[in-house]
Enzyme design. Structure first.
Site, PDB file in Angstrom:
ATOM      1  CG  ASP A 124     -58.008  67.308  48.909  1.00  0.00           C
ATOM      2  OD1 ASP A 124     -58.346  68.504  48.857  1.00  0.00           O
ATOM      3  OD2 ASP A 124     -58.834  66.375  48.932  1.00  0.00           O
ATOM      4  CD1 TRP A 125     -61.348  64.994  51.217  1.00  0.00           C
ATOM      5  CD2 TRP A 125     -61.182  63.605  52.958  1.00  0.00           C
ATOM      6  NE1 TRP A 125     -62.462  65.179  51.995  1.00  0.00           N
ATOM      7  CE2 TRP A 125     -62.390  64.329  53.076  1.00  0.00           C
ATOM      8  CE3 TRP A 125     -60.877  62.676  53.945  1.00  0.00           C
ATOM      9  CZ2 TRP A 125     -63.283  64.160  54.131  1.00  0.00           C
ATOM     10  CZ3 TRP A 125     -61.768  62.502  55.001  1.00  0.00           C
ATOM     11  CH2 TRP A 125     -62.948  63.233  55.092  1.00  0.00           C
ATOM     12  CD1 TRP A 166     -63.833  71.650  48.459  1.00  0.00           C
ATOM     13  CD2 TRP A 166     -64.676  71.765  46.404  1.00  0.00           C
ATOM     14  NE1 TRP A 166     -63.745  70.407  47.908  1.00  0.00           N
ATOM     15  CE2 TRP A 166     -64.250  70.441  46.647  1.00  0.00           C
ATOM     16  CE3 TRP A 166     -65.251  72.078  45.174  1.00  0.00           C
ATOM     17  CZ2 TRP A 166     -64.390  69.427  45.697  1.00  0.00           C
ATOM     18  CZ3 TRP A 166     -65.383  71.067  44.226  1.00  0.00           C
ATOM     19  CH2 TRP A 166     -64.950  69.774  44.479  1.00  0.00           C
ATOM     20  CG  ASP A 252     -54.869  75.128  47.266  1.00  0.00           C
ATOM     21  OD1 ASP A 252     -56.043  75.504  47.107  1.00  0.00           O
ATOM     22  OD2 ASP A 252     -54.574  74.066  47.842  1.00  0.00           O
ATOM     23  CG  HIS A 281     -56.235  71.683  45.972  1.00  0.00           C
ATOM     24  ND1 HIS A 281     -55.957  71.850  47.306  1.00  0.00           N
ATOM     25  CD2 HIS A 281     -56.933  70.514  45.868  1.00  0.00           C
ATOM     26  CE1 HIS A 281     -56.485  70.840  47.999  1.00  0.00           C
ATOM     27  NE2 HIS A 281     -57.069  70.018  47.147  1.00  0.00           N
TER      28      HIS A 281
END
Length: 301
Positions: A124-125, A166, A252, A281
């Site tokens: 993710d980030w 999202w 995901d 995810h």
């Protein structure tokens, strides 16, 4: 001076399967007075370090299923909490959050800790930021291996309709239901584990980062970080010579197999991914077999 809140320590009492005491630092250049937290376990002088970067809206607790395997290999494990998340201080104004504010924090932390022979572990980030770090020559010299999961190298292009939905949702929810969101795609979480994801946020005033982070992903060419993402794409395609390991949660809907196939094609020499059937995810919640498979691929260390 950045106005920030500090989550009371008692919110983190009795975290399930997360026995490691936090380490704090509050004097990084440019971040003086802001306390940053991290898990930092294993020998300080180990010949390898696993640098585990979390994403949105999670924190280093997400790596609790992977950390034990990494430690068993004899390595040091460092899992920092980004500002606004976990045990780190939480700026209350959305305007204080930016791509470079968080990226520069990671670079400053790595330099302060003098981490070497880094295995970069991202999702993710953690990938949006972490995959750009090697553009900095100082970090590139410290980097040895890569473990990459359900993330994207953001270069100023759309990530897809799932991400757009999202982002819109997060911006509409000042009191983002963090634990419930993570549990939605991770059905095996217990109530206590869900509570651990809610622990950093006593109320909505602590959630500025959790709400704004999706809107900071560089999905347009002129957004902050997009140019750096494009430079990082060239670096991973042309300069990277280390070992890579990819794992993909195939359920995901935002950063799943299609997006990861694009990323794999970008990373020079990246092998076929380990597919996690039914993995969501937050694929680190299926993390122990991922960590052990990565270690095997890397020769056991």
């Amino acid at each position: 001076m950045i106005d920030a809140k500090r989550t009371p320590d008692e919110r983190f009492a009795n975290l399930p399967d997360c026995p490691w005491a936090p380490h704090y630092i509050d004097d990084l250049p440019g971040y003086e007075g802001l306390r940053a937290a991290r898990i930092d376990e294993g020998p300080q002088g180990a010949d390898r370090t696993f640098l585990c970067l979390h994403g949105e809206p999670s924190w280093s607790y997400l790596y609790r299923r992977m950390i034990p395997a990494f430690l068993e290999s004899g390595a040091r494990v460092v899992a920092p909490d980004l500002y606004g998340f976990g045990r780190s201080d939480k700026p209350v104004r959305q305007a204080d959050y930016s791509f470079y504010f968080h990226r520069n924090y990671l670079l400053a932390l790595v330099e302060r800790l003098d981490l070497k022979n880094i295995t970069l572990v991202v999702q993710d980030w953690g990938g949006v930021l972490g995959l750009t770090l090697p553009v900095d020559d100082g970090f590139a010299a410290r980097l040895d291996r890569l473990i990459v999961m359900n993330t994207v190298l953001a270069t100023g292009a759309s990530v897809g309709p799932g991400f757009t939905a999202w982002k819109t949702y997060a911006l509409s929810k000042p009191d983002l239901p963090v634990g419930a969101l993570i549990a939605r795609g991770t059905p095996h979480l217990t109530p206590d584990e869900i509570a651990a994801y809610d622990a950093p946020y006593p109320d909505a005033s602590y959630k500025a980062g959790a709400q704004i982070f999706p809107a900071l992903v560089p999905v347009e060419p002129d957004m902050a970080g997009a140019e750096l993402g494009r430079a990082a794409r060239e670096w991973w395609s042309n300069e990277w010579t280390g070992q890579s390991f990819m794992a993909v949660g195939d359920a995901d809907p935002v950063l799943g197999p299609p997006q990861m196939a694009v990323l794999r094609a970008t990373i020079r020499g990246c092998p076929e991914p380990m597919m996690i059937a039914g993995g969501g995810h937050f694929v680190q919640e299926w993390g122990e077999p991922i960590a052990r498979a990565a270690l095997v691929a890397f020769g056991g260390r």
